[in-house]
Design a protein around this motif. Sequence first.
Motif, short mmCIF file in Angstrom:
data_model
loop_
_atom_site.label_atom_id
_atom_site.label_comp_id
_atom_site.label_asym_id
_atom_site.label_seq_id
_atom_site.Cartn_x
_atom_site.Cartn_y
_atom_site.Cartn_z
N LEU A 42 3.21 -0.88 -10.28
CA LEU A 42 2.83 -0.50 -8.92
C LEU A 42 3.72 0.63 -8.42
O LEU A 42 4.94 0.50 -8.40
N GLY A 43 3.11 1.73 -8.04
CA GLY A 43 3.85 2.89 -7.57
C GLY A 43 3.99 3.98 -8.61
O GLY A 43 4.40 5.10 -8.28
N PHE A 44 3.62 3.67 -9.86
CA PHE A 44 3.67 4.70 -10.91
C PHE A 44 2.36 5.45 -10.95
O PHE A 44 1.28 4.86 -10.96
N THR A 48 -1.49 0.29 -8.75
CA THR A 48 -1.56 1.60 -8.09
C THR A 48 -3.00 1.98 -7.82
O THR A 48 -3.33 2.49 -6.74
N GLU A 49 -3.88 1.70 -8.78
CA GLU A 49 -5.30 2.03 -8.61
C GLU A 49 -5.91 1.27 -7.44
O GLU A 49 -6.66 1.84 -6.64
N SER A 50 -5.59 -0.02 -7.30
CA SER A 50 -6.21 -0.80 -6.21
C SER A 50 -5.72 -0.37 -4.85
O SER A 50 -6.44 -0.47 -3.86
N GLN A 99 3.59 6.89 -22.24
CA GLN A 99 4.64 5.90 -22.47
C GLN A 99 6.00 6.45 -22.09
O GLN A 99 6.83 5.75 -21.47
N GLN A 100 6.24 7.73 -22.42
CA GLN A 100 7.52 8.35 -22.06
C GLN A 100 7.69 8.43 -20.55
O GLN A 100 8.77 8.15 -20.02
N GLN A 101 6.62 8.78 -19.83
CA GLN A 101 6.69 8.86 -18.38
C GLN A 101 6.97 7.48 -17.77
O GLN A 101 7.78 7.34 -16.85
N ILE A 102 6.30 6.47 -18.31
CA ILE A 102 6.51 5.11 -17.80
C ILE A 102 7.94 4.64 -18.04
O ILE A 102 8.59 4.07 -17.15
N ASP A 103 8.45 4.90 -19.24
CA ASP A 103 9.81 4.49 -19.56
C ASP A 103 10.82 5.17 -18.64
O ASP A 103 11.79 4.54 -18.18
N THR A 104 10.60 6.45 -18.37
CA THR A 104 11.49 7.20 -17.46
C THR A 104 11.40 6.64 -16.06
O THR A 104 12.41 6.45 -15.35
N TRP A 105 10.17 6.36 -15.61
CA TRP A 105 9.95 5.82 -14.27
C TRP A 105 10.60 4.46 -14.12
O TRP A 105 11.28 4.18 -13.12
N ARG A 106 10.42 3.59 -15.11
CA ARG A 106 11.00 2.26 -15.04
C ARG A 106 12.52 2.31 -15.00
O ARG A 106 13.17 1.51 -14.30
N ALA A 107 13.09 3.26 -15.74
CA ALA A 107 14.54 3.38 -15.76
C ALA A 107 15.11 3.77 -14.41
O ALA A 107 16.26 3.46 -14.08
N GLY A 108 14.30 4.43 -13.60
CA GLY A 108 14.74 4.88 -12.28
C GLY A 108 14.48 3.90 -11.16
O GLY A 108 14.86 4.12 -10.01
N GLN A 109 13.81 2.79 -11.49
CA GLN A 109 13.46 1.81 -10.43
C GLN A 109 14.65 0.91 -10.13
O GLN A 109 15.43 0.57 -11.02
N PHE A 147 0.83 -1.21 0.00
CA PHE A 147 0.00 0.00 0.00
C PHE A 147 0.86 1.25 0.00
O PHE A 147 0.57 2.22 -0.72
N TRP A 148 1.92 1.25 0.81
CA TRP A 148 2.80 2.42 0.85
C TRP A 148 3.44 2.65 -0.52
O TRP A 148 3.58 3.79 -0.98
N LYS A 149 3.82 1.57 -1.18
CA LYS A 149 4.39 1.70 -2.51
C LYS A 149 3.37 2.32 -3.46
O LYS A 149 3.69 3.18 -4.28
N GLY A 150 2.12 1.88 -3.36
CA GLY A 150 1.09 2.36 -4.27
C GLY A 150 0.65 3.79 -4.05
O GLY A 150 0.24 4.47 -5.00
N VAL A 151 0.74 4.28 -2.82
CA VAL A 151 0.28 5.65 -2.55
C VAL A 151 1.42 6.67 -2.56
O VAL A 151 1.20 7.84 -2.27
N THR A 152 2.61 6.23 -2.90
CA THR A 152 3.74 7.15 -2.98
C THR A 152 3.64 7.99 -4.26
O THR A 152 3.54 7.44 -5.36
N VAL A 153 3.60 9.28 -4.10
CA VAL A 153 3.52 10.21 -5.23
C VAL A 153 4.73 11.13 -5.15
O VAL A 153 4.94 11.82 -4.15
N GLU A 154 5.53 11.10 -6.21
CA GLU A 154 6.75 11.91 -6.28
C GLU A 154 7.64 11.68 -5.06
O GLU A 154 8.20 12.62 -4.48
#
Length: 475
Positions: free
Chosen positions: A407-409, A306-308, A465-475, A127-134
């Motif tokens: 999850l977390g995006f 993230t939605e759930s 798609q660009q946001q997801i790719d950037t996010w995945r690269a930082g995980q 849950f903490w992972k899912g509700v983390t924003v920025e």
Amino acid sequence: MRRRLLLLLTALALLTGCAAPDGGEASGGPEPVNLIYYTIGEPDADLQQVNDALNDILLPRYGFTVTYNKIGWNDYTAQLNSLLGTGQTFDVAFAWTDSYVTGARSGAWLDLTDRLGILEDTIDGAFWKGVTVEGRIWGIPTNKELACPVHYLFSRELVEKYDIDITQYRSFASLEPLLQEIREKEPDYIPLFLDSNPTNIMALEGYEYVGYDSIPLMVRSDDPRCQVVNIFSTAEAMENLRILRRYYEQGYINQDACLRTGFSRYQDEPVFLRLSTGGPDASASYSTDYGYPIVAQQASPSVVTTESTQGGIMVVSANTRHPEACMAFLTAVNTDPEVRNLLNYGIQGVHYTLTEEDQVNIISSGYRGVPYTQGNWFILKTAVGESLNKWELYRAFNENTQESPLLGFTPDYSQYADVFNAVSRVCEKYYAPLFTGTVDPEVYLPRFLEELSEAGIDRLQAALQQQIDTWRAGQ
């Protein structure tokens, strides 16, 4: 964790001996702190009585009181927006998905990242992972089932009458002979009840929304690359829409489906099959919710998204003058069984009694909480009709869920607000007619796709798609 809870309660008790959180004295001198709390749900006849009983616990135990406001289902979003837009004073509120994320990014909610205390261990880490924003946490998620898979909800009466093996039904196509049988043998029943708030039927095909179900951009939950698609451009969507249209024309679906709302569940009409989402022990909980015996069959995989995880969150206003009391309240809601059960069931002896098995037996309709809006489920008593080991079933369910690769995006459409709104308006026009089978997808789906294109969905898809790719690269 128990030791940490005892230390916290002891500290609070010592604090209330001289002053309430944020400076108000518990007895004598200045009035104690009073928190203004807003949540969703129809105001109950006995709400004030429950509020008084709540304060009878909170004041001596924690040193503050709460003004408990419930705003109707159809009015809550507008009321919350009004509170935020006009700068009215409040302390704690219910938020979910878009309102949570929007409020976090706009500075409406207090950053709670460094204030969690024992809640960090009380609530499942997913849950903490899912509700983390920025990188920050802006609210306390309800500790409940992690995933919300699609369920088929069958009438237990007809399942038993016709000796139906519900475990063999997982897809829409598989339902056809069963719906035909019910239509012929039970003409008074609606074989498949649908309404204008469609369940994510594409979860049956392994897809999840990316952030908001008002935008038809999805990814497959088993795709590690997280390739974004406009779900209505896929062959799977077209096939399911054709099936729904056929069911509608054959009279299996209620003919007013696209005009009905989620509140239609309270209509007194016989229904064989509904769709919904939820967790384990679903047969018992849905039977209570809908008012007739139900047997539930999970139809889609258990995926934590993230939605759930953002479906029910308690947030603190960034403008609160009482952050310590707010956190004490949120801690109580999640760790104090007496507070949590009062919010959920009302007052013992007035709204419910307890059975010999320590289960809640509802005796009054004067008050009813909305469980997913108000904190930790695992300290709730079970109700009559629910499994005695309900919470063990939930823990086992949570341990066996699959985490979405996203999850977390959380998407950020702030630079595309006009396009987002334009696409949302187009979807609002077509979603219900298509997802209820009311219109022919051969005719209306091409129109829908054309209008989505004109509204700019391709721009949203590329940006996402660009946001997801950037996010995945930082995980």
